[in-house]
Write a protein that holds these residues in place. Structure first.
Motif: not given
Length: 248
Positions: A200-206
């Motif tokens: 989902k390319d969620l910007q939690v961590m790289d």
């Protein structure tokens, strides 16, 4: 009560954890630098979790002082900019050490870039021993290598320390499909898998950090570091947070 040798936490879900917070989280409302009140409040959070008998280590970013990516964007050589960012993380680590020790929490700073006058060099076995003795260990200078973020450094150190979980303290109370401060319709997730975060390319961590945590079966818990008592609440399995696990 501290996590002394042989002691097991009685009211916590995990016995050894790594807390990752960004440098920006320590700025408060300032444009750059450290807000002493925010540093003190985060130190209180860590102090309370240590009091639960949990062994704690930290990785703090350096974006409140200098971000390597930003420096590179201005034309600076990326490796040089990243090294400057790593030095900024050591400044934050020393500030947090001072705040913790004022609360009676024994703390050690270990840097991946040796600077013997101000802190210890990073030595894995020594860091583990410090935590076994109930000391908080703060890892500075990232991985010691350019082109790697402090998120990746956090996942790496959590793996090396044998942590039961990696906690990411952010500005919001979990993982959302978009920035909830900008998009009121953003969906909040209670649980996710590492693969879902990547897909989902969620910007939690790289991606490197997520992949490393997945490979080593380390759950990631995302919560708001700005909510008083949230760190201890999450450690007790209460409060609002998103958990990212292998199975979901």
């Amino acid at each position: 009560m501290t996590a002394m040798e042989g002691a097991m936490p009685t009211n916590a879900r995990y016995g050894r954890v790594l807390l990752k917070i960004s440098g920006e989280a320590l700025m408060g409302n300032r444009e750059y630098g450290l807000d002493p009140e925010i540093v003190a409040r985060v130190a209180d959070e860590v102090h309370s979790v240590v009091g639960m008998g949990v062994e704690v280590c930290l990785v703090i970013g350096g974006g409140n002082i200098f971000r390597g990516v930003s420096g590179a964007a201005t034309g600076m050589e990326r490796a040089t900019a990243d090294y400057m960012g790593m030095l900024a993380t050591v400044i934050n680590a020393l500030a947090m050490q001072s705040a913790l020790e004022r609360r009676g929490v024994q703390t050690r700073v270990q840097s991946a870039i040796p600077m013997a006058s101000v802190c210890e060099p990073y030595i894995r076995r020594r860091a583990v021993r410090h935590m076994e003795k109930g000391r908080v260990v703060i890892f500075g200078a990232g991985t010691g290598n350019p082109f790697f973020t402090t998120d990746t450094a956090a996942a790496l150190r959590a793996s090396e320390m044998g942590c039961d979980a990696l906690l990411k303290g952010t500005k919001v109370d979990g993982v959302y499909s978009a920035d909830p401060n900008k998009d009121p319709s953003a969906q909040r997730f209670e649980t996710l898998t590492h693969l879902e975060v990547l897909a989902k390319d969620l910007q939690v961590m790289d991606a490197s950090a997520i992949s490393l945590a997945r490979e080593n079966k380390i759950p990631i818990l995302v919560f708001s570091i700005h909510t008083a008592g949230a760190f201890a609440e999450v450690m007790a399995g209460r409060g609002k947070f998103t958990i990212i696990t292998e199975e979901g």
